[in-house]
Design a protein around this motif. Structure first.
Motif, PDB file in Angstrom:
ATOM      1  N   ARG A  91       8.625  14.166  11.618  1.00 34.91           N
ATOM      2  CA  ARG A  91       7.278  13.643  11.361  1.00 34.91           C
ATOM      3  C   ARG A  91       7.338  12.732  10.144  1.00 34.91           C
ATOM      4  NH1 ARG A  91       3.469  18.179  10.656  1.00 34.91           N
ATOM      5  NH2 ARG A  91       3.438  17.862   8.401  1.00 34.91           N
ATOM      6  N   TYR A  92       6.760  11.546  10.281  1.00 32.33           N
ATOM      7  CA  TYR A  92       6.749  10.589   9.180  1.00 32.33           C
ATOM      8  C   TYR A  92       5.669   9.549   9.402  1.00 32.33           C
ATOM      9  CZ  TYR A  92       9.571   7.684  12.376  1.00 32.33           C
ATOM     10  OH  TYR A  92      10.037   6.966  13.446  1.00 32.33           O
ATOM     11  N   GLN A  93       5.378   8.781   8.347  1.00 33.42           N
ATOM     12  CA  GLN A  93       4.395   7.711   8.424  1.00 33.42           C
ATOM     13  C   GLN A  93       5.001   6.430   7.868  1.00 33.42           C
ATOM     14  OE1 GLN A  93       0.288   8.691   7.145  1.00 33.42           O
ATOM     15  NE2 GLN A  93       1.069  10.757   6.704  1.00 33.42           N
ATOM     16  N   VAL A  94       4.719   5.313   8.522  1.00 27.04           N
ATOM     17  CA  VAL A  94       5.107   4.003   8.012  1.00 27.04           C
ATOM     18  C   VAL A  94       3.864   3.363   7.418  1.00 27.04           C
ATOM     19  CG1 VAL A  94       6.158   1.781   8.523  1.00 27.04           C
ATOM     20  CG2 VAL A  94       6.869   3.828   9.796  1.00 27.04           C
ATOM     21  N   GLN A  95       3.934   2.980   6.157  1.00 28.47           N
ATOM     22  CA  GLN A  95       2.768   2.534   5.414  1.00 28.47           C
ATOM     23  C   GLN A  95       3.016   1.184   4.752  1.00 28.47           C
ATOM     24  OE1 GLN A  95       2.691   6.007   2.800  1.00 28.47           O
ATOM     25  NE2 GLN A  95       1.053   6.932   4.024  1.00 28.47           N
ATOM     26  N   TYR A  96       1.946   0.523   4.336  1.00 26.96           N
ATOM     27  CA  TYR A  96       2.049  -0.709   3.564  1.00 26.96           C
ATOM     28  C   TYR A  96       1.187  -0.569   2.317  1.00 26.96           C
ATOM     29  CZ  TYR A  96      -2.473  -1.862   5.714  1.00 26.96           C
ATOM     30  OH  TYR A  96      -3.770  -1.828   6.129  1.00 26.96           O
ATOM     31  N   TRP A  97       1.534  -1.338   1.282  1.00 27.26           N
ATOM     32  CA  TRP A  97       0.781  -1.273   0.031  1.00 27.26           C
ATOM     33  C   TRP A  97      -0.442  -2.161   0.140  1.00 27.26           C
ATOM     34  CZ3 TRP A  97       0.021   1.723  -3.833  1.00 27.26           C
ATOM     35  CH2 TRP A  97      -0.620   1.258  -4.984  1.00 27.26           C
ATOM     36  N   ASP A  98      -1.600  -1.579  -0.046  1.00 28.47           N
ATOM     37  CA  ASP A  98      -2.871  -2.283   0.034  1.00 28.47           C
ATOM     38  C   ASP A  98      -3.460  -2.323  -1.370  1.00 28.47           C
ATOM     39  OD1 ASP A  98      -5.230  -3.460   0.764  1.00 28.47           O
ATOM     40  OD2 ASP A  98      -6.065  -1.698   1.759  1.00 28.47           O
ATOM     41  N   GLY A  99      -3.260  -3.432  -2.053  1.00 26.46           N
ATOM     42  CA  GLY A  99      -3.758  -3.531  -3.423  1.00 26.46           C
ATOM     43  C   GLY A  99      -3.069  -4.634  -4.189  1.00 26.46           C
ATOM     44  N   GLU A 100      -3.085  -4.497  -5.516  1.00 27.48           N
ATOM     45  CA  GLU A 100      -2.486  -5.494  -6.387  1.00 27.48           C
ATOM     46  C   GLU A 100      -1.007  -5.635  -6.096  1.00 27.48           C
ATOM     47  OE1 GLU A 100      -2.944  -5.045 -10.601  1.00 27.48           O
ATOM     48  OE2 GLU A 100      -5.105  -4.765 -10.427  1.00 27.48           O
ATOM     49  N   ASP A 101      -0.525  -6.846  -6.212  1.00 26.86           N
ATOM     50  CA  ASP A 101       0.914  -7.078  -6.103  1.00 26.86           C
ATOM     51  C   ASP A 101       1.550  -6.745  -7.445  1.00 26.86           C
ATOM     52  OD1 ASP A 101       3.131  -7.681  -4.701  1.00 26.86           O
ATOM     53  OD2 ASP A 101       2.703  -9.805  -4.429  1.00 26.86           O
ATOM     54  N   ALA A 102       2.829  -6.372  -7.432  1.00 30.06           N
ATOM     55  CA  ALA A 102       3.542  -6.051  -8.669  1.00 30.06           C
ATOM     56  C   ALA A 102       5.014  -6.312  -8.454  1.00 30.06           C
ATOM     57  CB  ALA A 102       3.311  -4.592  -9.063  1.00 30.06           C
ATOM     58  N   ALA A 103       5.694  -6.654  -9.552  1.00 31.39           N
ATOM     59  CA  ALA A 103       7.120  -6.951  -9.439  1.00 31.39           C
ATOM     60  C   ALA A 103       7.937  -5.691  -9.204  1.00 31.39           C
ATOM     61  CB  ALA A 103       7.602  -7.661 -10.695  1.00 31.39           C
ATOM     62  N   LEU A 104       7.481  -4.570  -9.729  1.00 33.70           N
ATOM     63  CA  LEU A 104       8.198  -3.306  -9.590  1.00 33.70           C
ATOM     64  C   LEU A 104       7.207  -2.202  -9.230  1.00 33.70           C
ATOM     65  CD1 LEU A 104      10.568  -3.466 -12.695  1.00 33.70           C
ATOM     66  CD2 LEU A 104      11.255  -3.667 -10.321  1.00 33.70           C
ATOM     67  N   PRO A 105       7.660  -1.198  -8.478  1.00 35.06           N
ATOM     68  CA  PRO A 105       6.724  -0.141  -8.064  1.00 35.06           C
ATOM     69  C   PRO A 105       6.285   0.779  -9.193  1.00 35.06           C
ATOM     70  CG  PRO A 105       8.950   0.332  -7.288  1.00 35.06           C
ATOM     71  CD  PRO A 105       8.982  -1.049  -7.862  1.00 35.06           C
ATOM     72  N   ASP A 106       6.897   0.695 -10.378  1.00 35.93           N
ATOM     73  CA  ASP A 106       6.484   1.587 -11.468  1.00 35.93           C
ATOM     74  C   ASP A 106       5.488   0.915 -12.416  1.00 35.93           C
ATOM     75  OD1 ASP A 106       8.197  -0.192 -12.639  1.00 35.93           O
ATOM     76  OD2 ASP A 106       9.310   1.290 -13.798  1.00 35.93           O
ATOM     77  N   GLU A 107       4.927  -0.223 -12.022  1.00 39.91           N
ATOM     78  CA  GLU A 107       3.952  -0.888 -12.878  1.00 39.91           C
ATOM     79  C   GLU A 107       2.528  -0.385 -12.644  1.00 39.91           C
ATOM     80  OE1 GLU A 107       4.476  -5.081 -12.377  1.00 39.91           O
ATOM     81  OE2 GLU A 107       6.390  -5.108 -13.447  1.00 39.91           O
ATOM     82  N   PRO A 127       0.144  -0.645 -10.212  1.00 41.98           N
ATOM     83  CA  PRO A 127      -0.945  -1.566  -9.854  1.00 41.98           C
ATOM     84  C   PRO A 127      -2.072  -0.819  -9.166  1.00 41.98           C
ATOM     85  CG  PRO A 127       0.838  -1.732  -8.269  1.00 41.98           C
ATOM     86  CD  PRO A 127       1.324  -0.793  -9.343  1.00 41.98           C
ATOM     87  N   SER A 128      -3.238  -1.426  -9.175  1.00 40.68           N
ATOM     88  CA  SER A 128      -4.382  -0.828  -8.477  1.00 40.68           C
ATOM     89  C   SER A 128      -4.176  -0.966  -6.972  1.00 40.68           C
ATOM     90  CB  SER A 128      -5.676  -1.529  -8.892  1.00 40.68           C
ATOM     91  OG  SER A 128      -5.896  -1.371 -10.281  1.00 40.68           O
ATOM     92  N   GLY A 129      -4.474   0.095  -6.242  1.00 41.60           N
ATOM     93  CA  GLY A 129      -4.334   0.066  -4.801  1.00 41.60           C
ATOM     94  C   GLY A 129      -3.886   1.409  -4.264  1.00 41.60           C
ATOM     95  N   HIS A 130      -3.484   1.430  -3.003  1.00 43.30           N
ATOM     96  CA  HIS A 130      -3.043   2.682  -2.383  1.00 43.30           C
ATOM     97  C   HIS A 130      -2.174   2.359  -1.172  1.00 43.30           C
ATOM     98  CE1 HIS A 130      -6.629   1.534  -0.107  1.00 43.30           C
ATOM     99  NE2 HIS A 130      -6.127   2.203   0.918  1.00 43.30           N
ATOM    100  N   TRP A 131      -1.437   3.372  -0.712  1.00 44.67           N
ATOM    101  CA  TRP A 131      -0.642   3.225   0.498  1.00 44.67           C
ATOM    102  C   TRP A 131      -1.534   3.446   1.711  1.00 44.67           C
ATOM    103  CZ3 TRP A 131       3.917   1.047   0.326  1.00 44.67           C
ATOM    104  CH2 TRP A 131       4.683   1.130  -0.836  1.00 44.67           C
ATOM    105  N   GLN A 132      -1.426   2.538   2.656  1.00 46.88           N
ATOM    106  CA  GLN A 132      -2.224   2.593   3.870  1.00 46.88           C
ATOM    107  C   GLN A 132      -1.288   2.694   5.068  1.00 46.88           C
ATOM    108  OE1 GLN A 132      -5.724   2.402   4.127  1.00 46.88           O
ATOM    109  NE2 GLN A 132      -5.434   2.826   6.289  1.00 46.88           N
ATOM    110  N   THR A 133      -1.510   3.679   5.938  1.00 49.45           N
ATOM    111  CA  THR A 133      -0.673   3.826   7.130  1.00 49.45           C
ATOM    112  C   THR A 133      -1.000   2.720   8.128  1.00 49.45           C
ATOM    113  OG1 THR A 133      -0.571   6.222   6.812  1.00 49.45           O
ATOM    114  CG2 THR A 133       0.000   5.390   8.993  1.00 49.45           C
ATOM    115  N   PHE A 134       0.042   2.104   8.678  1.00 49.71           N
ATOM    116  CA  PHE A 134      -0.164   1.099   9.718  1.00 49.71           C
ATOM    117  C   PHE A 134      -0.984   1.713  10.865  1.00 49.71           C
ATOM    118  CE2 PHE A 134       3.377  -1.025   7.640  1.00 49.71           C
ATOM    119  CZ  PHE A 134       3.100  -2.382   7.832  1.00 49.71           C
TER     120      PHE A 134
END
Length: 414
Positions: free
Chosen positions: A194-210, A212-219
């Motif tokens: 069981r798993y989910q494939v998601q995309y980042w819905d929100g601010e862009d950022a150079a690195l994932p530890d910055e 940014p505002s937003g959340h993961w959204q499942t396709f």
């Protein structure tokens, strides 16, 4: 006592900053005090191969001791470089017949340890690291015989917690917004049921530890509840979405080891051989947007939640070494004071940490405490996962010495 002074910025003559007036009020005495000889110290770290013998020469040691920085800390470069630490070159493999598996250094004093080494992890998932940054992810190396595998020590067998508390993940950074409606995953063993494939819905950022505002959204069609392993072709959406970051959130493992595997840890976690992401054409052919290469600079950047510390004798990093623990303790750099020493957490095992403490006690070396891990925030690990590994290492160290002082980690950011 009140002291007033005017401080001129080095840039003030260029008209970019005005002088600042500072007032120091000591009427009520200092708010705190410290002893420089105790609070300020020095650290020893990893170096290029062969440097320890050149650095730890009598003349150099006299010069370093003359600085007056007394408390000494041993920094662990292997933990930053996604490597396992053979703090003693002598030791044993879990699969001794093939010189591979999970390593535990020898805790019996013998010939002095003058240098120690890191071993690169062949099941690595991160493209980047915080040391030499010259490794690469097996998720996009173009080789189906290699794979990334998550850390088995995050399974309930070791954490004592339900696996839902430690979902694992892999993140693909496509570098820019890219049309995505499909994905292919070449699974290893064990695979995700069981798993989910998601995309980042929100601010862009150079690195994932910055953060940014937003959340993961499942396709729209990105949730898989009956994964079967092998090569899975996934239609994620009927219309392509502009995506930079894509995440595969792994929730339930098949618990199935690869054929011929005989270590229980081989069946824990998740393994992925290669990932392909992009858009389908009119003939349902996937146009892959990932750059596949067995090099740090050549591949699309990948980030993962954890990495299995399994490795082989052939994975010795030929470029980096740590000064051996005996060489450091007998150098005089610590001025006879207890030293702060490290153990690996993210890329090592509790057994290896416990062996290290047993060795120090048998040598009667004075230690101020043990730091668990180093800069884990730079490895993009979830705090919950780091905490679970931390507790396992803590238990292993406390079994050797219930009174040992434990702490850490140091962080590279806020």
């Amino acid at each position: 006592m009140i002291i007033a002074m005017t401080l001129a910025s080095p840039l003030s003559s260029f008209g970019t900053e005005a002088p600042a007036r500072v007032t120091i009020d000591l009427t009520n005495g200092p708010s705190n005090t410290f002893v420089p000889a105790v609070a300020l110290g020095a650290g020893v770290d990893g170096h290029s191969r062969g440097d320890a013998a050149a650095i730890y020469r009598p003349r150099n040691l006299r010069a370093m001791r003359s600085v007056g920085l007394r408390p000494l800390s041993y920094r662990l470069r292997t933990e930053l470089g996604v490597e396992a630490w053979h703090w003693n070159p002598r030791g044993r493999w879990s699969d001794s017949e093939h010189a591979r598996g999970y390593w535990t250094s020898d805790d019996q004093p013998g010939a002095p340890i003058l240098a120690s080494f890191g071993y690169r992890l062949p099941r690595r998932g991160n493209t980047v690291d915080q040391a030499e940054d010259n490794g690469y992810s097996r998720l996009a190396d173009g080789d189906l015989d290699t794979f990334w595998k998550s850390n088995p020590y995050l399974d309930r067998s070791f954490t004592g917690e339900d696996n839902s508390r430690h979902p694992q993940w892999l993140i693909v950074d496509l570098g820019k917004k890219t049309p995505v409606d499909a994905m292919r995953i070449a699974w290893g063993m064990p695979y995700a049921v069981r798993y989910q494939v998601q995309y980042w819905d929100g601010e862009d950022a150079a690195l994932p530890d910055e953060y940014p505002s937003g959340h993961w959204q499942t396709f729209p069609e990105g949730e898989v509840r009956q994964g079967s392993g092998g090569d899975e072709n996934l239609r994620l959406a009927r219309h392509a979405l502009a995506v930079r970051y894509l995440r595969v959130l792994l929730e339930v493992s098949s618990g199935s080891p690869a054929p011929g595997a005989n270590d229980a840890r081989d069946a824990l976690g998740y393994a992925v051989r290669e990932v392909y992401v992009g858009a389908l054409d009119a003939n349902d052919r996937l146009h892959d947007a990932i750059r596949h290469a067995a090099s740090h600079d050549g591949q699309t950047r990948m980030y993962v939640s954890s990495t299995d510390p399994w490795h082989r004798a052939e994975d010795l990093d030929p470029e980096v070494e740590q000064a051996g623990i005996d060489r450091v303790f007998t150098s005089g750099l610590g001025h006879g004071l207890p030293m702060l020493v490290p153990v690996g957490v993210l890329y090592d095992t509790p057994d290896n940490a416990a062996a290290f403490l047993r060795y120090l006690r048998r040598r009667a070396y004075p230690i101020r405490g043990v730091e668990l891990g180093e800069e884990p925030d730079g490895q993009y690990v979830a705090p919950e996962d780091y905490g679970a590994l931390y507790l396992q290492v803590t238990d292993a160290l406390r079994a050797v010495d219930p009174e040992v002082i434990l702490g850490g980690p140091s962080f590279q950011s806020l």
